[in-house]
Enzyme design. Structure first.
Site, PDB file in Angstrom:
ATOM      1  N   ASP A 159      -5.036  -8.946 117.909  1.00  0.00           N
ATOM      2  CA  ASP A 159      -5.026  -7.764 118.757  1.00  0.00           C
ATOM      3  C   ASP A 159      -4.786  -6.508 117.929  1.00  0.00           C
ATOM      4  OD1 ASP A 159      -5.482  -9.216 121.042  1.00  0.00           O
ATOM      5  OD2 ASP A 159      -3.375  -9.346 121.603  1.00  0.00           O
TER       6      ASP A 159
ATOM      7  N   LYS B 228      -7.646  -4.221 122.221  1.00  0.00           N
ATOM      8  CA  LYS B 228      -8.061  -3.366 123.330  1.00  0.00           C
ATOM      9  C   LYS B 228      -7.393  -2.001 123.187  1.00  0.00           C
ATOM     10  CE  LYS B 228      -8.536  -7.262 126.554  1.00  0.00           C
ATOM     11  NZ  LYS B 228      -8.203  -8.320 125.592  1.00  0.00           N
TER      12      LYS B 228
ATOM     13  N   MET C 244       3.067  -1.304 130.108  1.00  0.00           N
ATOM     14  CA  MET C 244       1.738  -0.709 130.345  1.00  0.00           C
ATOM     15  C   MET C 244       1.765   0.267 131.526  1.00  0.00           C
ATOM     16  SD  MET C 244      -0.548  -4.174 129.815  1.00  0.00           S
ATOM     17  CE  MET C 244       0.483  -5.139 130.943  1.00  0.00           C
TER      18      MET C 244
END
Length: 246
Positions: free
Chosen positions: A40, A61, A176
Site C-alpha cells: 500500500d 490508494k 478515514m
C-alpha cells in the site's frame, strides 16, 4: 506461527502505522523471504529495503485520487501465487481493521490459493497512544469504539448508528474521517454529546511529521481545517483526549 514462507502462498502482513520499528518480527521475516510484495501507500515502506530481490508492486490508494481496484489487487495476488512465488501483501496497520484483508483472504481461498495472516499493530490504538492519548483510562473510559468515517452521517452507504455512539460513553476513534469530520461532529452533538467533550486529531502518526491537535468536539472540524489536516489522520473523541500524556 509458521516461520517460513511457502512457494505458492499469499501472506497478509500487517505493517503497523508507518514506523518500521512497529513492524512485527514475523512481518519483517516475511518481507525478507518474499518473491513478490504487493504493498500500500501507507505502512513501513522503509522495510522494503530488506527485500532487495523481491518484485515490488504498488497498489496504494490515494484519497480521492488514483487507486487500484480491489478486484485487480486480488487478481495480482492469485496470479503470482499460482506461478509458485512467495507473495506478501503488505498493509499499513492490521489487515483486518479497515484493510480489506478479509476480502483478499476470501478471494485467495475461492481460487484455491493457500493464504495466512500475520497481524499488525493497528493504528486505531497505536496512533492515539503515540499522540499522548490512551484509548481507555480508569475512571474515564471503560472501552473504545473504532469507526470508519469514510462515509459520513446521512450518506446512504453508512450503517453506523451515530446516535448510539454519542450515548455510548466510550472513547470514539475515527479512521478515514478527515473529509466528513464536520458532519460527524455535528451529528454527535445533535445526538447529545456535549460540545465541550475533549477531542484530538493525530496527524501522520508514528512518522517524523506526526503532530497532535487538542481541541473539543465543537471545534475539532474547524481546527482540522485551519491546520490543513490531510490523511492519514486519526480522530479521538472522549474524555481521554484531554489527558495529553505527551
Amino acid at each position: 506461527m509458521q516461520a517460513e514462507l511457502t512457494p505458492g502462498e499469499v501472506v497478509l502482513v500487517g505493517g503497523g502505522p508507518g514506523d518500521r520499528d512497529l513492524l512485527t518480527v514475523a512481518g519483517l521475516r516475511a518481507i525478507q523471504q518474499a518473491d513478490v510484495i504487493v504493498h500500500d501507500r501507507l505502512g513501513p515502506l522503509d522495510a522494503l529495503a530488506d527485500a532487495p530481490d523481491a518484485e515490488l508492486i504498488n497498489v496504494g490508494k490515494i484519497p480521492r485520487g488514483a487507486f487500484t481496484p480491489q478486484e485487480e489487487i486480488n487478481r495480482i495476488l492469485i496470479e503470482h501465487a499460482r506461478q509458485g512465488q512467495r507473495v506478501v501483501r503488505l498493509k499499513g496497520g492490521d489487515p483486518y481493521v479497515f484493510g480489506r484483508g478479509g476480502e483478499e483472504w476470501l478471494a485467495c481461498v475461492e481460487a484455491g490459493v493457500p493464504v495466512r495472516i500475520i497481524p499488525g499493530v493497528t493504528s486505531a490504538v497505536a496512533v492515539p497512544g503515540l499522540g499522548g492519548i490512551p484509548v481507555t483510562h480508569r475512571g474515564m473510559s471503560q472501552g473504545f469504539t473504532v469507526v470508519s468515517g469514510h462515509v459520513g452521517p446521512g450518506d446512504g452507504r453508512s450503517t453506523v448508528n451515530w446516535e448510539a455512539l454519542a450515548q455510548s460513553h466510550t472513547t470514539l476513534v475515527l479512521m478515514m474521517a478527515v473529509q466528513n469530520l464536520p458532519v460527524i461532529a455535528e451529528r454527535l452533538q445533535n445526538a447529545g454529546m456535549a460540545p465541550e467533550t475533549p477531542a484530538a486529531v493525530v496527524c501522520e502518526g508514528s512518522t517524523p511529521q506526526q503532530k497532535t491537535l487538542f481541541t473539543t468536539l465543537a471545534e475539532v472540524a474547524d481546527v482540522a481545517a485551519s491546520e490543513h489536516v490531510t490523511p492519514p489522520a486519526t480522530v479521538v473523541i472522549g474524555e481521554v483526549a484531554g489527558l495529553r500524556l505527551c
